[in-house]
Design an enzyme around this catalytic site. Structure first.
Site, mmCIF file in Angstrom:
data_model
loop_
_atom_site.group_PDB
_atom_site.id
_atom_site.type_symbol
_atom_site.label_atom_id
_atom_site.label_comp_id
_atom_site.label_asym_id
_atom_site.label_seq_id
_atom_site.Cartn_x
_atom_site.Cartn_y
_atom_site.Cartn_z
ATOM 1 N N PRO A 202 0.827 -1.210 0.000
ATOM 2 C CA PRO A 202 0.000 0.000 0.000
ATOM 3 C C PRO A 202 0.859 1.256 0.000
ATOM 4 C CG PRO A 202 -0.728 -1.570 1.674
ATOM 5 C CD PRO A 202 0.589 -2.056 1.169
ATOM 6 N N ILE A 203 0.496 2.217 -0.815
ATOM 7 C CA ILE A 203 1.297 3.421 -0.969
ATOM 8 C C ILE A 203 1.398 4.207 0.328
ATOM 9 C CG2 ILE A 203 -0.651 4.819 -1.751
ATOM 10 C CD1 ILE A 203 2.957 5.017 -3.077
ATOM 11 N N CYS A 204 0.314 4.209 1.138
ATOM 12 C CA CYS A 204 0.359 4.989 2.377
ATOM 13 C C CYS A 204 1.331 4.366 3.383
ATOM 14 C CB CYS A 204 -1.031 5.119 2.988
ATOM 15 S SG CYS A 204 -1.868 3.570 3.292
ATOM 16 N N THR A 205 1.506 3.054 3.304
ATOM 17 C CA THR A 205 2.447 2.393 4.214
ATOM 18 C C THR A 205 3.880 2.722 3.845
ATOM 19 O OG1 THR A 205 0.924 0.566 4.662
ATOM 20 C CG2 THR A 205 3.254 0.166 5.084
ATOM 21 N N ASN A 208 4.686 6.465 4.749
ATOM 22 C CA ASN A 208 4.649 7.005 6.105
ATOM 23 C C ASN A 208 5.178 6.065 7.184
ATOM 24 O OD1 ASN A 208 3.198 9.508 5.391
ATOM 25 N ND2 ASN A 208 1.555 8.105 4.855
#
Length: 420
Positions: A202-205, A208
């Site tokens: 996942p891109i958010c993982t 961040n």
């Protein structure tokens, strides 16, 4: 009155009507009436993970009023197109805190207690307070951890120690949901070999909260390369490009105290990111919350099988009953038979474990009932047992002997009965 508040009033009215009478599929023990709704409102529910926006909204509009949520991620601008509880001003803030604040403003009478951190930060006493646990996690490691924790909590003399686990997940147009009754039904670990080797993240993982060396490599290739070389396409056949990715990912890994970034891993990591589809998230979150409502009220039988959803070409669902494994390291009581080559060294054995889809172990430590073979930590013991890596496995484990394997990310050990 806002749209969500209007929907809340309407849905609660409909819910009271549903719970005021039985139906053709109601449990024999179901007693309709206002007591059911009061019990639903008093039940503490726990939720965590990437499906949190949909799940929180659904739970709040389904009569649950005491909800706890955990998420370790912060809001990225890429989340705003589908995670509807967040706004531009929320970027870089905690997802759990912002989501809880938003829902409590819109749905009156709901109390949501957020925690900005990992599910592993909390102990068994914390999870014991809940009646139902719902997980929409995007990490296999986190799923394995909460599954094992809930199994370990079960006390046969205390029925309240059994916490139903509702698991949901999505990947693009595909999704799944299931209900796990710890120690009774097949657990998450029982079906681990159904998962393919994870190649996308996942891109958010990766942006961040990186947790794996692969996250650091994806961060370097997907986010940092376009930022530093906006007019140059990444070419994985160009050694200079690969070296830049490796150096950048290694710096990122050191920043977050992550080990395992190597040049060869950098070459092998895929460059695809899991697409997050809002409609898929909505379908799976709705399925999870329906199961929570059914478990809490017994108004209908809960899902006894594994539900798979696919929206690639059309709306399609498939269910099957996963079997409980006697050799499951979490809920079983037998060691797994494992055949190795007689020429394998300890390092060869460890490489096979880390590459196995069945076990998904990243940093194994090995021991038998009588011998310590290799320990990842502390550094002094790692250094002392490191010479064993080049020795034959047969020097430490005899035919038919059990070897215990632990991993820092898992709250249980895997037991293998070795055959040559």
């Amino acid at each position: 009155m806002t749209a969500m508040e209007t929907n809340g009033v309407t849905k609660r009215t409909v819910l009271r009507r549903i719970l005021s009478r039985g139906g053709p599929f109601s449990d024999e023990a179901y007693v309709p009436g206002p007591e059911v709704y009061d019990f639903l409102a008093d039940l503490k529910v726990f939720g965590a993970g990437g499906l949190g926006c949909e799940i929180l909204k659904n739970l709040a509009l389904s009569g649950f009023t005491d909800i706890h949520v955990i998420d370790m991620d912060t809001i990225d601008i890429s989340n705003l197109n589908r995670q509807f509880l967040f706004r531009q001003a929320d970027v870089s803030k905690s997802k759990a805190l912002c989501a809880a604040e938003f829902v409590m403003k819109r749905v009156k009478g709901v109390k949501i207690t957020p925690y900005f951190g990992k599910i592993q930060d909390k102990d068994e006493e914390y999870y014991m307070q809940f009646g139902i646990v719902i997980c929409g996690l995007d990490s296999v490691e986190a799923r394995r951890w909460i599954n094992a924790t809930l199994v370990n909590m079960v006390n046969m003399n205390d029925p309240d120690s059994l916490k139903p686990l509702i698991d949901g997940g999505t990947e693009g147009f595909k999704g799944q949901s299931r209900v796990i009754l710890p120690t009774i039904t097949s657990c998450y670990e029982c079906t681990l070999d159904m998962l393919g080797k994870q190649q996308t993240f996942p891109i958010c993982t990766i942006a961040n909260t990186p947790r794996l060396p692969e996250h650091c490599i994806e961060w370097a290739s997907v986010l940092e390369w376009p930022k530093n070389f906006p007019e140059k396409k990444l070419d994985m056949d160009d050694p200079e490009h690969v070296q830049w990715l490796y150096d950048t990912a290694l710096r990122r890994a050191r920043q977050f105290n992550i080990s395992g970034v190597t040049y060869s891993l950098t070459q092998g990591v895929a460059k695809n990111i899991i697409p997050a589809i809002a409609s898929t998230n909505a379908v799976i979150a709705a399925s999870c919350c329906n199961e929570a409502l059914k478990i809490a009220t017994t108004c209908n039988p809960y899902l006894s099988s594994y539900m798979m959803y696919s929206g690639n070409d059309s709306v399609y669902t498939y269910t099957f009953d996963p079997e409980k494994k006697e050799e499951c390291p979490v809920c079983g009581n037998l060691a797994t038979d494992y055949t190795t080559d007689v020429s394998w060294t300890v390092q060869d054995f460890m490489n096979a474990l880390t590459e196995s889809v069945q076990f998904r172990i990243k940093s194994p430590s090995l021991r038998t009932a009588e011998k310590i073979i290799y320990l990842q930590a502390p550094p002094q013991l790692e250094e002392a047992t490191r010479p064993n890596l080049v020795k034959p496995l047969q020097d430490f484990v005899s035919e038919g002997e059990e070897v215990s394997i632990t991993d820092p990310s898992l709250p249980f050990s895997v037991k293998l009965r070795i055959h040559y």
